[in-house]
Enzyme design. Structure first.
Site, PDB file in Angstrom:
ATOM      1  N   HIS A  23      -1.800  -6.940   1.903  1.00 25.60           N
ATOM      2  CA  HIS A  23      -3.067  -6.874   2.371  1.00 25.60           C
ATOM      3  C   HIS A  23      -3.623  -8.093   3.269  1.00 25.60           C
ATOM      4  O   HIS A  23      -4.818  -8.546   2.940  1.00 25.60           O
ATOM      5  CB  HIS A  23      -3.983  -6.609   1.132  1.00 25.60           C
ATOM      6  CG  HIS A  23      -3.660  -5.194   0.790  1.00 25.60           C
ATOM      7  ND1 HIS A  23      -3.297  -4.085   1.244  1.00 25.60           N
ATOM      8  CD2 HIS A  23      -3.875  -4.635  -0.719  1.00 25.60           C
ATOM      9  CE1 HIS A  23      -3.372  -3.108   0.458  1.00 25.60           C
ATOM     10  NE2 HIS A  23      -3.237  -3.526  -0.673  1.00 25.60           N
ATOM     11  N   HIS A  59     -10.385  -0.105   0.952  1.00 26.98           N
ATOM     12  CA  HIS A  59      -9.543   0.092  -0.282  1.00 26.98           C
ATOM     13  C   HIS A  59     -10.398   0.481  -1.424  1.00 26.98           C
ATOM     14  O   HIS A  59     -10.514   0.083  -2.420  1.00 26.98           O
ATOM     15  CB  HIS A  59      -8.816  -1.315  -0.527  1.00 26.98           C
ATOM     16  CG  HIS A  59      -7.755  -1.308  -1.320  1.00 26.98           C
ATOM     17  ND1 HIS A  59      -7.779  -0.886  -2.719  1.00 26.98           N
ATOM     18  CD2 HIS A  59      -6.364  -1.450  -1.080  1.00 26.98           C
ATOM     19  CE1 HIS A  59      -6.405  -0.629  -3.267  1.00 26.98           C
ATOM     20  NE2 HIS A  59      -5.556  -1.332  -1.989  1.00 26.98           N
ATOM     21  N   GLU A  64      -6.317   5.429   1.392  1.00 21.71           N
ATOM     22  CA  GLU A  64      -6.146   4.534   2.249  1.00 21.71           C
ATOM     23  C   GLU A  64      -5.853   5.094   3.661  1.00 21.71           C
ATOM     24  O   GLU A  64      -4.422   4.982   3.843  1.00 21.71           O
ATOM     25  CB  GLU A  64      -5.372   3.355   1.807  1.00 21.71           C
ATOM     26  CG  GLU A  64      -5.948   2.756   0.456  1.00 21.71           C
ATOM     27  CD  GLU A  64      -4.864   1.816  -0.019  1.00 21.71           C
ATOM     28  OE1 GLU A  64      -4.379   0.826   0.502  1.00 21.71           O
ATOM     29  OE2 GLU A  64      -4.517   1.974  -1.478  1.00 21.71           O
TER      30      GLU A  64
END
Length: 352
Positions: A105, A179, A313
Site C-alpha cells: 500500500h 480502503h 477496493e
C-alpha cells in the site's frame, strides 16, 4: 447541501481537518485531509434511521497508532509488490519493504499517512473537497515526481463520487484505491458475514502464500468466488476452498470484471435494508472481508474482530508491474492517470 469542517489534531506540523459533506436528504460523508481518510458515511436504513456504515475511529490519534488503512486512499500503488522491487525501462527500483520482504500500500509513509492540501468545491448539484499531494522523486523508492488529486463529491442522489488524477515527470507506476471497510448494518450492530455481494465477474486472481498474485487466473464457476447471482460473504468464510483458507477464512482477492469500462458491485444487508451500489472504470475489485482485523482495540466502542467490515477496493491488478499479461499500471509523463468510482446508497422498504 453544505460543507462543514473542524480541527481534529496536528500531524508533521500541519493541521488535520475533518470535512463533512451533507446533502439535502441528510446523508453525511466525513473525511480527513490526513490520508483522505473517510471517517463516517451516515445513511438511512429502511426505517429512516441514519447510522454510520464504515469502520472508523472517534479520535484522530487512533488513525496514527492503530488503523489498518481504515477509509484511506492508498498509493502510489495499492496492494503488495513482490520483494519490494521492480524494473522499469531497464532500471531496478527498490521500495520500502514495510511488509517484509514485500511492499504494501505505498510503503511506510504512503499516501494514507500524509496530510494533503485541500480545496472546497461547491457545484450546482454537488459539494466536495479536492485533495492535492506532491510525491517527490524517490518517495518510498518510486521514480518520478507525482502530483496527485483525489476529489470527493456528494450529490443529492446519495452518491459519493471519488475521482483520482495523477501526473508524473518520469515513467512510474500508479494504482490508487480507497480502503474503506463497509458494514451496512449501521453503527456496527452486526458483522458483515450476512451481507450479500453481487458483481459481474467470472474470474479471479490466484494468490500465493505471500498473498500476492501468482499470475494464474482462476474461473469462479462452482466456487465461493462466483458472485454473478449474488451470495452471502459467509460462504467464503466457511469454505474449505484453498484460496479462502489461505487468506484466513474469507476473501482478500482481486475479482476481475467481465467487461471493460463501467462495472458495478452491489453489496446489501437484508436486515437493515441498506444497499451499496459501486460503479467503477477499474478492471478489478479486491474484496477483503477483514479476516485479520481481530485486535486489542475498539472501533467506535465495538471491539475489533474479524469480519466486522468488507473492503471493496476498485483498482488495477495487484503486483501488475511483475506480470506483463496484466493491465498496465505504468504511467508515463505524456499521460494522465484518471479513474473514478461512485458509491450510491439506498434503502429498500420491507417487501421490496
Amino acid at each position: 447541501m453544505k460543507i462543514l469542517d473542524r480541527l481534529v489534531g496536528r500531524h508533521d506540523g500541519a493541521s488535520v481537518i475533518e470535512y463533512s459533506l451533507v446533502n439535502d436528504s441528510g446523508m453525511t460523508v466525513s473525511f480527513l485531509n490526513y490520508g483522505c481518510v473517510i471517517t463516517k458515511i451516515i445513511v438511512p436504513d429502511r426505517h429512516g434511521n441514519f447510522e454510520n456504515v464504515v469502520l472508523g475511529f472517534e479520535k484522530f490519534e487512533d488513525y496514527l497508532e492503530l488503523s489498518p488503512y481504515f477509509g484511506a486512499v492508498v498509493g502510489r500503488v495499492a496492494g503488495r509488490i513482490k520483494d519490494a522491487r521492480f524494473e522499469l525501462d531497464g532500471k531496478e527500483y527498490l521500495l520500502a519493504d514495510n511488509e517484509h520482504p514485500n511492499h504494501l500500500h505505498g510503503g511506510g509513509k504512503g499516501f494514507s499517512s500524509v496530510v494533503w492540501g485541500a480545496e472546497l468545491l461547491e457545484e450546482e448539484n454537488a459539494v466536495g473537497v479536492k485533495f492535492m499531494y506532491h510525491s517527490p522523486n524517490g518517495d518510498e523508492g518510486y521514480p518520478g515526481n507525482l502530483d496527485t488529486n483525489v476529489t470527493y463529491l456528494l450529490n443529492n442522489k446519495n452518491e459519493l463520487n471519488i475521482i483520482y488524477e495523477g501526473k508524473t515527470d518520469q515513467t512510474t507506476v500508479v494504482n490508487l484505491t480507497n480502503h474503506s471497510y463497509f458494514n451496512l448494518s449501521g453503527n456496527l450492530k452486526r458483522d458483515c458475514s450476512e451481507h450479500i455481494l453481487k458483481l459481474d465477474s467470472d474470474r479471479f486472481l490466484e494468490l500465493g502464500p505471500d498473498l500476492i498474485p501468482t499470475g494464474q487466473v482462476l474461473n469462479t464457476r462452482n466456487t465461493p468466488f462466483d458472485f454473478q447471482h449474488g451470495h452471502r460473504l459467509l460462504a467464503g468464510m466457511n469454505s474449505t476452498h484453498p484460496q479462502n483458507v489461505l487468506v484466513g477464512n474469507g476473501y482478500d482477492h482481486p475479482l476481475i470484471f467481465t467487461k471493460e469500462g463501467e462495472n458495478q458491485v452491489m453489496l446489501s444487508d437484508e436486515e437493515s435494508g441498506r444497499t451499496l451500489l459501486v460503479t467503477t472504470d477499474q478492471p478489478c475489485v479486491v474484496v477483503y472481508t477483514s479476516n485479520q482485523l481481530e485486535a486489542p482495540f475498539s472501533i467506535s466502542g465495538v471491539r475489533a474482530r474479524n469480519y466486522l467490515g468488507v473492503c471493496l477496493e476498485t483498482q488495477g491488478f495487484p503486483d501488475a508491474i511483475h506480470h506483463p499479461e496484466f493491465p498496465t499500471v505504468i504511467l508515463k509523463p505524456e499521460e494522465v492517470y484518471y479513474s473514478t468510482t461512485t458509491y450510491r446508497f439506498f434503502a429498500n422498504t420491507l417487501g421490496d
